[in-house]
Scaffold this motif. Sequence first.
Motif, mmCIF file in Angstrom:
data_model
loop_
_atom_site.group_PDB
_atom_site.id
_atom_site.type_symbol
_atom_site.label_atom_id
_atom_site.label_comp_id
_atom_site.label_asym_id
_atom_site.label_seq_id
_atom_site.Cartn_x
_atom_site.Cartn_y
_atom_site.Cartn_z
ATOM 1 N N TRP A 1 0.822 -1.213 0.000
ATOM 2 C CA TRP A 1 0.000 0.000 0.000
ATOM 3 C C TRP A 1 0.853 1.259 0.000
ATOM 4 O O TRP A 1 0.350 2.341 -0.335
ATOM 5 C CB TRP A 1 -0.955 -0.025 1.186
ATOM 6 N N LYS A 2 2.112 1.160 0.375
ATOM 7 C CA LYS A 2 2.996 2.320 0.239
ATOM 8 C C LYS A 2 3.138 2.722 -1.220
ATOM 9 O O LYS A 2 3.230 3.908 -1.562
ATOM 10 C CB LYS A 2 4.374 2.001 0.829
ATOM 11 N N PHE A 3 3.168 1.726 -2.099
ATOM 12 C CA PHE A 3 3.237 2.029 -3.527
ATOM 13 C C PHE A 3 1.922 2.611 -4.033
ATOM 14 O O PHE A 3 1.894 3.292 -5.057
ATOM 15 C CB PHE A 3 3.589 0.765 -4.309
ATOM 16 N N VAL A 4 0.826 2.327 -3.336
ATOM 17 C CA VAL A 4 -0.457 2.922 -3.719
ATOM 18 C C VAL A 4 -0.526 4.375 -3.288
ATOM 19 O O VAL A 4 -1.002 5.246 -4.019
ATOM 20 C CB VAL A 4 -1.624 2.125 -3.102
ATOM 21 N N TYR A 5 -0.013 4.658 -2.073
ATOM 22 C CA TYR A 5 -0.125 6.006 -1.506
ATOM 23 C C TYR A 5 1.072 6.908 -1.820
ATOM 24 O O TYR A 5 1.047 8.083 -1.468
ATOM 25 C CB TYR A 5 -0.260 5.918 0.012
ATOM 26 N N ASP A 6 2.101 6.390 -2.439
ATOM 27 C CA ASP A 6 3.325 7.158 -2.635
ATOM 28 C C ASP A 6 3.050 8.469 -3.376
ATOM 29 O O ASP A 6 2.212 8.530 -4.283
ATOM 30 C CB ASP A 6 4.335 6.326 -3.434
ATOM 31 N N ALA A 7 3.774 9.529 -2.959
ATOM 32 C CA ALA A 7 3.562 10.851 -3.570
ATOM 33 C C ALA A 7 4.900 11.499 -3.883
ATOM 34 O O ALA A 7 5.798 11.528 -3.036
ATOM 35 C CB ALA A 7 2.756 11.733 -2.632
ATOM 36 N N ASN A 8 5.044 11.988 -5.096
ATOM 37 C CA ASN A 8 6.190 12.806 -5.508
ATOM 38 C C ASN A 8 5.729 14.232 -5.767
ATOM 39 O O ASN A 8 4.521 14.511 -5.834
ATOM 40 C CB ASN A 8 6.845 12.226 -6.762
ATOM 41 N N GLU A 9 6.671 15.122 -5.912
ATOM 42 C CA GLU A 9 6.339 16.516 -6.180
ATOM 43 C C GLU A 9 5.646 16.656 -7.542
ATOM 44 O O GLU A 9 5.829 15.826 -8.441
ATOM 45 C CB GLU A 9 7.606 17.367 -6.145
ATOM 46 N N ALA A 10 4.877 17.714 -7.655
ATOM 47 C CA ALA A 10 4.181 17.969 -8.921
ATOM 48 C C ALA A 10 5.192 18.145 -10.051
ATOM 49 O O ALA A 10 6.226 18.787 -9.881
ATOM 50 C CB ALA A 10 3.304 19.213 -8.799
ATOM 51 N N GLY A 11 4.891 17.550 -11.178
ATOM 52 C CA GLY A 11 5.779 17.623 -12.327
ATOM 53 C C GLY A 11 6.709 16.440 -12.442
ATOM 54 O O GLY A 11 7.323 16.234 -13.495
ATOM 55 N N LYS A 12 6.852 15.659 -11.373
ATOM 56 C CA LYS A 12 7.687 14.468 -11.414
ATOM 57 C C LYS A 12 6.825 13.223 -11.633
ATOM 58 O O LYS A 12 5.640 13.216 -11.319
ATOM 59 C CB LYS A 12 8.472 14.327 -10.102
ATOM 60 N N PRO A 13 7.430 12.149 -12.162
ATOM 61 C CA PRO A 13 6.661 10.906 -12.361
ATOM 62 C C PRO A 13 6.124 10.380 -11.035
ATOM 63 O O PRO A 13 6.827 10.387 -10.019
ATOM 64 C CB PRO A 13 7.688 9.950 -12.972
ATOM 65 N N ILE B 1 4.897 7.400 -8.761
ATOM 66 C CA ILE B 1 4.923 5.949 -8.566
ATOM 67 C C ILE B 1 3.626 5.470 -7.933
ATOM 68 O O ILE B 1 3.112 4.396 -8.235
ATOM 69 C CB ILE B 1 6.131 5.561 -7.691
ATOM 70 N N GLY B 2 3.073 6.282 -7.013
ATOM 71 C CA GLY B 2 1.850 5.902 -6.315
ATOM 72 C C GLY B 2 0.659 5.801 -7.249
ATOM 73 O O GLY B 2 0.433 6.685 -8.097
ATOM 74 N N LEU B 3 -0.105 4.730 -7.102
ATOM 75 C CA LEU B 3 -1.241 4.479 -7.993
ATOM 76 C C LEU B 3 -2.295 5.575 -7.870
ATOM 77 O O LEU B 3 -2.809 6.073 -8.879
ATOM 78 C CB LEU B 3 -1.851 3.114 -7.663
ATOM 79 N N LEU B 4 -2.626 5.971 -6.625
ATOM 80 C CA LEU B 4 -3.660 6.984 -6.437
ATOM 81 C C LEU B 4 -3.248 8.318 -7.050
ATOM 82 O O LEU B 4 -4.048 8.977 -7.733
ATOM 83 C CB LEU B 4 -3.943 7.158 -4.942
ATOM 84 N N ASN B 5 -2.026 8.732 -6.797
ATOM 85 C CA ASN B 5 -1.572 10.007 -7.344
ATOM 86 C C ASN B 5 -1.448 9.976 -8.856
ATOM 87 O O ASN B 5 -1.562 11.013 -9.520
ATOM 88 C CB ASN B 5 -0.245 10.421 -6.703
ATOM 89 N N GLN B 6 -1.199 8.828 -9.421
ATOM 90 C CA GLN B 6 -1.150 8.714 -10.881
ATOM 91 C C GLN B 6 -2.517 9.037 -11.474
ATOM 92 O O GLN B 6 -2.632 9.755 -12.470
ATOM 93 C CB GLN B 6 -0.707 7.311 -11.288
ATOM 94 N N PHE B 7 -3.577 8.535 -10.819
ATOM 95 C CA PHE B 7 -4.929 8.849 -11.288
ATOM 96 C C PHE B 7 -5.244 10.330 -11.075
ATOM 97 O O PHE B 7 -5.890 10.961 -11.905
ATOM 98 C CB PHE B 7 -5.957 7.986 -10.559
ATOM 99 N N VAL B 8 -4.790 10.880 -9.924
ATOM 100 C CA VAL B 8 -5.037 12.293 -9.641
ATOM 101 C C VAL B 8 -4.396 13.172 -10.710
ATOM 102 O O VAL B 8 -5.001 14.121 -11.228
ATOM 103 C CB VAL B 8 -4.507 12.669 -8.237
ATOM 104 N N VAL B 9 -3.151 12.863 -11.048
ATOM 105 C CA VAL B 9 -2.429 13.652 -12.059
ATOM 106 C C VAL B 9 -3.068 13.483 -13.432
ATOM 107 O O VAL B 9 -3.163 14.428 -14.225
ATOM 108 C CB VAL B 9 -0.938 13.237 -12.084
ATOM 109 N N MET B 10 -3.538 12.266 -13.742
ATOM 110 C CA MET B 10 -4.174 12.020 -15.037
ATOM 111 C C MET B 10 -5.396 12.907 -15.241
ATOM 112 O O MET B 10 -5.700 13.336 -16.361
ATOM 113 C CB MET B 10 -4.578 10.542 -15.149
#
Length: 377
Positions: free
Chosen positions: A205-217, A219-228
């Motif tokens: 679940w760490k990989f699900v919740y992981d967060a990087n700064e805006a503009g960077k790739p 890794i986290g699944l949830l943030n990937q959907f948010v950015v999309m």
Amino acid sequence: MSGFLKWLSALNPFVQIPLVILAFGAVVALLIFFIEIAPRSGRRYTVIRLLVCVLFPLILFFVLGSIWPAAVAAAILGAVFFLLDYRSKAGAGYLFQLIGFLTPAVLLLAIGLVYPTVATFFKAFQDDTGRRFIGFGNFAFVFGQEDSRTAILNTLIWVLVVPALSTAFGLAYAVFIDRSKGEKILKALVFMPMAISFVGASIIWKFVYDANEAGKPQIGLLNQFVVMFGGKPVDWINVGPWNNLFLMVILIWVQTGFAMVVLSASIKGVPAEQMEAAQLDGTNAWQRFVNVTVPGIRSSLIVVLTTISIASLKVFDIVQTMTGGANGTNVLANAIYLNGSHFQDGRASAFAVILFLLVLPIIIYNVRQMRLQKENR
């Protein structure tokens, strides 16, 4: 033992494989022996038990060469148990044998459970050195610190939210897939997280919740959907108070499979005649569920709720792996670890006593329910 392993590792891999298989087969055969053959009555089996109890520890001593005290002690105990087994009849002899075989278990229980419980209780009223009695000083510290109060409050929230949602999801899933096509596969998919440790589940679940700064790739699944969808990344597990809920999701994910399996088996035990009678009375599916299914599985519901409640009260692995108790996510079990790791034994013991007092009502309630079930039978 290390010498034997070094010798084994020096062999050709094609020689190591059959040796390992033979060793595994020997262990399985030994287990079958103790389960199936050893309990049989008769002089021949009594002699076999004597040889196993006395000779097996000595063989280990000669093979390994470094455990002679344990081997000798095991041989002596084996001889004593052999005499008890050989001379036991009925009446006093049977009682003597029973006491002899129960004594090791009782001693281990006293050393591993009773003594630590009593010692922890006394340490909760002493300073960190354990030499001075300070009364309720440790408890005053616990309830006087905001972080400690947060840990207690979070634990209570865990025990209210996780059992309710895990049981609700497990029950719903059990009802919907009951006697459906592919029921076994669907159950296996939901039960699969139960085979994962809490630490392993937390890492997933760490990989699900992981967060990087805006503009960077991301890794986290949830943030990937948010950015999309044009949003900004969210640091899910570090922003309170919702970060506690995101941690609870992990335990809910793990425990839902347990609830589903137990409740599904219980639902299958509800008499079909009751369901048919309710259907003939003109009730709909929801009414049959509330008035027939739920009362029929009440005892299983209590078991599931109390079991998950105890797991929620003592949750540690998830919090320690995900946040370490930071950002308002601390719980009692993690507070015990943090204080104990800093050699603050008195405060850690105070947290442990509070946790014990929270678990105690659930255990008492469960025991009373079991007694009521026996009386009703």
